[in-house]
Design a protein around this motif. Structure first.
Motif, PDB file in Angstrom:
ATOM      1  N   UNK A 193       0.823  -1.207   0.000  1.00  0.00           N
ATOM      2  CA  UNK A 193       0.000   0.000   0.000  1.00  0.00           C
ATOM      3  C   UNK A 193       0.858   1.259   0.000  1.00  0.00           C
ATOM      4  N   UNK A 194       1.974   1.236   0.736  1.00  0.00           N
ATOM      5  CA  UNK A 194       2.862   2.392   0.749  1.00  0.00           C
ATOM      6  C   UNK A 194       3.493   2.654  -0.603  1.00  0.00           C
ATOM      7  N   UNK A 195       3.844   1.604  -1.322  1.00  0.00           N
ATOM      8  CA  UNK A 195       4.437   1.774  -2.652  1.00  0.00           C
ATOM      9  C   UNK A 195       3.394   2.276  -3.647  1.00  0.00           C
ATOM     10  N   UNK A 196       2.189   1.745  -3.560  1.00  0.00           N
ATOM     11  CA  UNK A 196       1.161   2.099  -4.537  1.00  0.00           C
ATOM     12  C   UNK A 196       0.575   3.492  -4.274  1.00  0.00           C
ATOM     13  N   UNK A 197       0.332   3.834  -3.014  1.00  0.00           N
ATOM     14  CA  UNK A 197      -0.423   5.048  -2.710  1.00  0.00           C
ATOM     15  C   UNK A 197       0.436   6.289  -2.500  1.00  0.00           C
ATOM     16  N   UNK A 198       1.679   6.144  -2.158  1.00  0.00           N
ATOM     17  CA  UNK A 198       2.504   7.316  -1.841  1.00  0.00           C
ATOM     18  C   UNK A 198       3.282   7.798  -3.053  1.00  0.00           C
ATOM     19  N   UNK A 199       3.566   9.084  -3.073  1.00  0.00           N
ATOM     20  CA  UNK A 199       4.343   9.687  -4.152  1.00  0.00           C
ATOM     21  C   UNK A 199       5.723  10.141  -3.675  1.00  0.00           C
ATOM     22  N   UNK A 200       5.981  10.106  -2.388  1.00  0.00           N
ATOM     23  CA  UNK A 200       7.267  10.527  -1.848  1.00  0.00           C
ATOM     24  C   UNK A 200       8.259   9.371  -1.985  1.00  0.00           C
ATOM     25  N   UNK A 201       9.388   9.571  -2.659  1.00  0.00           N
ATOM     26  CA  UNK A 201      10.342   8.472  -2.864  1.00  0.00           C
ATOM     27  C   UNK A 201      10.905   7.899  -1.568  1.00  0.00           C
ATOM     28  N   UNK A 202      11.064   8.712  -0.542  1.00  0.00           N
ATOM     29  CA  UNK A 202      11.571   8.183   0.723  1.00  0.00           C
ATOM     30  C   UNK A 202      10.572   7.218   1.353  1.00  0.00           C
ATOM     31  N   UNK A 203       9.293   7.545   1.276  1.00  0.00           N
ATOM     32  CA  UNK A 203       8.261   6.656   1.810  1.00  0.00           C
ATOM     33  C   UNK A 203       8.187   5.382   0.977  1.00  0.00           C
ATOM     34  N   UNK A 204       8.383   5.497  -0.334  1.00  0.00           N
ATOM     35  CA  UNK A 204       8.393   4.322  -1.195  1.00  0.00           C
ATOM     36  C   UNK A 204       9.551   3.403  -0.824  1.00  0.00           C
ATOM     37  N   UNK A 205      10.729   3.963  -0.577  1.00  0.00           N
ATOM     38  CA  UNK A 205      11.873   3.147  -0.156  1.00  0.00           C
ATOM     39  C   UNK A 205      11.624   2.481   1.195  1.00  0.00           C
ATOM     40  N   UNK A 206      11.028   3.212   2.118  1.00  0.00           N
ATOM     41  CA  UNK A 206      10.719   2.604   3.413  1.00  0.00           C
ATOM     42  C   UNK A 206       9.695   1.492   3.261  1.00  0.00           C
ATOM     43  N   UNK A 207       8.736   1.671   2.364  1.00  0.00           N
ATOM     44  CA  UNK A 207       7.744   0.629   2.121  1.00  0.00           C
ATOM     45  C   UNK A 207       8.384  -0.608   1.491  1.00  0.00           C
ATOM     46  N   UNK A 208       9.322  -0.400   0.590  1.00  0.00           N
ATOM     47  CA  UNK A 208      10.044  -1.532   0.010  1.00  0.00           C
ATOM     48  C   UNK A 208      10.839  -2.282   1.072  1.00  0.00           C
ATOM     49  N   UNK A 209      11.469  -1.549   1.965  1.00  0.00           N
ATOM     50  CA  UNK A 209      12.218  -2.186   3.047  1.00  0.00           C
ATOM     51  C   UNK A 209      11.281  -2.958   3.972  1.00  0.00           C
ATOM     52  N   UNK A 210      10.086  -2.446   4.193  1.00  0.00           N
ATOM     53  CA  UNK A 210       9.102  -3.159   5.008  1.00  0.00           C
ATOM     54  C   UNK A 210       8.701  -4.468   4.330  1.00  0.00           C
ATOM     55  N   UNK A 211       8.567  -4.443   3.017  1.00  0.00           N
ATOM     56  CA  UNK A 211       8.249  -5.664   2.294  1.00  0.00           C
ATOM     57  C   UNK A 211       9.395  -6.668   2.363  1.00  0.00           C
ATOM     58  N   UNK A 212      10.622  -6.199   2.258  1.00  0.00           N
ATOM     59  CA  UNK A 212      11.787  -7.093   2.398  1.00  0.00           C
ATOM     60  C   UNK A 212      11.823  -7.711   3.794  1.00  0.00           C
ATOM     61  N   UNK A 213      11.540  -6.905   4.804  1.00  0.00           N
ATOM     62  CA  UNK A 213      11.565  -7.428   6.168  1.00  0.00           C
ATOM     63  C   UNK A 213      10.433  -8.417   6.417  1.00  0.00           C
ATOM     64  N   UNK A 214       9.298  -8.232   5.758  1.00  0.00           N
ATOM     65  CA  UNK A 214       8.210  -9.203   5.877  1.00  0.00           C
ATOM     66  C   UNK A 214       8.636 -10.548   5.280  1.00  0.00           C
ATOM     67  N   UNK A 215       9.299 -10.504   4.146  1.00  0.00           N
ATOM     68  CA  UNK A 215       9.802 -11.746   3.551  1.00  0.00           C
ATOM     69  C   UNK A 215      10.873 -12.372   4.430  1.00  0.00           C
ATOM     70  N   UNK A 216      11.721 -11.555   5.022  1.00  0.00           N
ATOM     71  CA  UNK A 216      12.756 -12.075   5.921  1.00  0.00           C
ATOM     72  C   UNK A 216      12.139 -12.754   7.142  1.00  0.00           C
ATOM     73  N   UNK A 217      11.051 -12.196   7.660  1.00  0.00           N
ATOM     74  CA  UNK A 217      10.379 -12.802   8.799  1.00  0.00           C
ATOM     75  C   UNK A 217       9.849 -14.193   8.462  1.00  0.00           C
TER      76      UNK A 217
END
Length: 99
Positions: free
Chosen positions: A19-43
């Motif tokens: 949702x953060x990647x799709x809905x946000x336009x700020x690149x920093x928030x997009x990067x944080x959302x990508x990192x959240x997705x990576x951490x979910x896969x790591x979990x």
């Protein structure tokens, strides 16, 4: 703790990241959302690795984390370069860089 708790938490983290990647336009928030997705896969990798008593998942998490750190470093460097050239880092404005 049952493995279902880890899987539910991971699914929620991944959904928030998408949702953060799709809905946000700020690149920093997009990067944080990508990192959240990576951490979910790591979990998930760590949960299954602990459940099956195999260390392959832990090793894979190590490689995913190092790749994610390199991705963030390159992404931030690109954002700084684009900001210096265009004076904005809005994702809608970056579509003008196509050619």
């Amino acid at each position: 703790m049952p493995m279902s708790y880890y899987l539910i938490l991971s699914a929620a983290m991944f959904a928030i990241g998408v949702l953060g990647v799709i809905l946000r336009r700020n690149p920093l928030v997009v990067f944080m959302s990508l990192e959240l997705m990576f951490n979910a896969a790591n979990l998930v990798f760590v949960a299954f690795s602990a459940y099956h008593q195999i260390l392959d998942g832990d090793l894979f998490v190590f490689f995913v984390m190092t790749t994610a750190a390199a991705e963030v470093a390159v992404g931030l460097a690109l954002m700084v370069a684009i900001f210096r050239a265009k004076r904005t880092i809005d994702l809608d404005e970056m579509s003008m860089l196509k050619g």
